[in-house]
Design a protein around this motif. Structure first.
Motif, PDB file in Angstrom:
ATOM      1  N   GLY A   1      -2.562 -36.435  16.168  1.00  0.00           N
ATOM      2  CA  GLY A   1      -3.034 -37.794  16.373  1.00  0.00           C
ATOM      3  C   GLY A   1      -3.126 -38.633  15.116  1.00  0.00           C
ATOM      4  N   ASP A   2      -2.872 -38.031  13.964  1.00  0.00           N
ATOM      5  CA  ASP A   2      -2.905 -38.723  12.676  1.00  0.00           C
ATOM      6  C   ASP A   2      -1.466 -38.995  12.243  1.00  0.00           C
ATOM      7  OD1 ASP A   2      -3.911 -39.810  10.344  1.00  0.00           O
ATOM      8  OD2 ASP A   2      -4.058 -37.873   9.333  1.00  0.00           O
ATOM      9  N   VAL A   3      -1.111 -40.258  12.051  1.00  0.00           N
ATOM     10  CA  VAL A   3       0.264 -40.611  11.713  1.00  0.00           C
ATOM     11  C   VAL A   3       0.457 -40.658  10.205  1.00  0.00           C
ATOM     12  CG1 VAL A   3       2.076 -42.354  11.956  1.00  0.00           C
ATOM     13  CG2 VAL A   3       0.502 -41.919  13.851  1.00  0.00           C
ATOM     14  N   ARG A   4       1.540 -40.055   9.742  1.00  0.00           N
ATOM     15  CA  ARG A   4       1.943 -40.080   8.339  1.00  0.00           C
ATOM     16  C   ARG A   4       3.314 -40.734   8.255  1.00  0.00           C
ATOM     17  NH1 ARG A   4      -2.782 -38.560   7.335  1.00  0.00           N
ATOM     18  NH2 ARG A   4      -3.275 -36.686   6.173  1.00  0.00           N
ATOM     19  N   ALA A   5       3.582 -41.408   7.131  1.00  0.00           N
ATOM     20  CA  ALA A   5       4.878 -42.056   6.907  1.00  0.00           C
ATOM     21  C   ALA A   5       5.427 -41.610   5.551  1.00  0.00           C
ATOM     22  CB  ALA A   5       4.730 -43.574   6.939  1.00  0.00           C
ATOM     23  N   TYR A   6       6.672 -41.175   5.564  1.00  0.00           N
ATOM     24  CA  TYR A   6       7.352 -40.722   4.352  1.00  0.00           C
ATOM     25  C   TYR A   6       8.736 -41.355   4.277  1.00  0.00           C
ATOM     26  CZ  TYR A   6       3.816 -37.040   4.435  1.00  0.00           C
ATOM     27  OH  TYR A   6       2.628 -36.365   4.454  1.00  0.00           O
TER      28      TYR A   6
ATOM     29  N   GLY B   1       2.559 -34.031   2.305  1.00  0.00           N
ATOM     30  CA  GLY B   1       3.875 -34.275   1.735  1.00  0.00           C
ATOM     31  C   GLY B   1       4.207 -33.341   0.582  1.00  0.00           C
ATOM     32  N   SER B   2       3.282 -32.450   0.245  1.00  0.00           N
ATOM     33  CA  SER B   2       3.501 -31.508  -0.857  1.00  0.00           C
ATOM     34  C   SER B   2       4.517 -30.447  -0.465  1.00  0.00           C
ATOM     35  CB  SER B   2       2.192 -30.799  -1.221  1.00  0.00           C
ATOM     36  OG  SER B   2       1.265 -31.714  -1.713  1.00  0.00           O
TER      37      SER B   2
ATOM     38  N   ARG C   1       7.502 -33.083  -3.883  1.00  0.00           N
ATOM     39  CA  ARG C   1       6.628 -33.868  -2.998  1.00  0.00           C
ATOM     40  C   ARG C   1       7.473 -34.931  -2.308  1.00  0.00           C
ATOM     41  NH1 ARG C   1       1.614 -35.120  -1.984  1.00  0.00           N
ATOM     42  NH2 ARG C   1       0.655 -33.754  -3.500  1.00  0.00           N
ATOM     43  N   LEU C   2       7.128 -35.216  -1.050  1.00  0.00           N
ATOM     44  CA  LEU C   2       7.771 -36.310  -0.327  1.00  0.00           C
ATOM     45  C   LEU C   2       7.175 -37.632  -0.798  1.00  0.00           C
ATOM     46  CD1 LEU C   2       7.738 -34.907   3.324  1.00  0.00           C
ATOM     47  CD2 LEU C   2       9.622 -34.858   1.674  1.00  0.00           C
ATOM     48  N   ALA C   3       8.001 -38.669  -0.833  1.00  0.00           N
ATOM     49  CA  ALA C   3       7.519 -40.016  -1.147  1.00  0.00           C
ATOM     50  C   ALA C   3       6.841 -40.565   0.101  1.00  0.00           C
ATOM     51  CB  ALA C   3       8.679 -40.911  -1.561  1.00  0.00           C
TER      52      ALA C   3
END
Length: 96
Positions: free
Chosen positions: A28-33, A68-69, A77-79
């Protein structure tokens, strides 16, 4: 994109202001990379996401989806981009 289009445990590649972005719904938590592996810029939305880790399909690099690690290798790491979900369910990404 709306949150109801990105179910928990899913990812989707989208374009925001000309930038290719990977959206991930983690419990339910959105991340953007940035939708590019830091190794050789392969599209990450072509990889595998098990709800916790993302594996690049090209050379099998593994990333923690929440932070992102890098997991394997652990020195990358992902940007990332800040994002939020509006009251109407729209996912907003800040490219800075």
């Amino acid at each position: 994109m709306r949150l109801d289009e990105l179910w928990e445990g899913e990812m989707a590649g989208v374009e925001v202001g000309g930038e290719k972005v990977l959206l991930m719904n983690i419990d339910g938590d959105v991340r953007a990379y940035r939708n590019r592996c830091p190794h050789q810029a392969w599209a990450l939305d072509e990889g595998d996401f098990d709800g916790e880790t993302l594996t690049c399909s090209r050379h099998m690099w593994v990333f923690d989806a929440r932070s992102g690690s890098g997991v394997n290798p652990d020195n990358c790491r992902l940007a990332s981009f800040p994002c939020r979900v509006d009251e109407d369910g729209t996912i907003r990404v800040d490219l800075g």
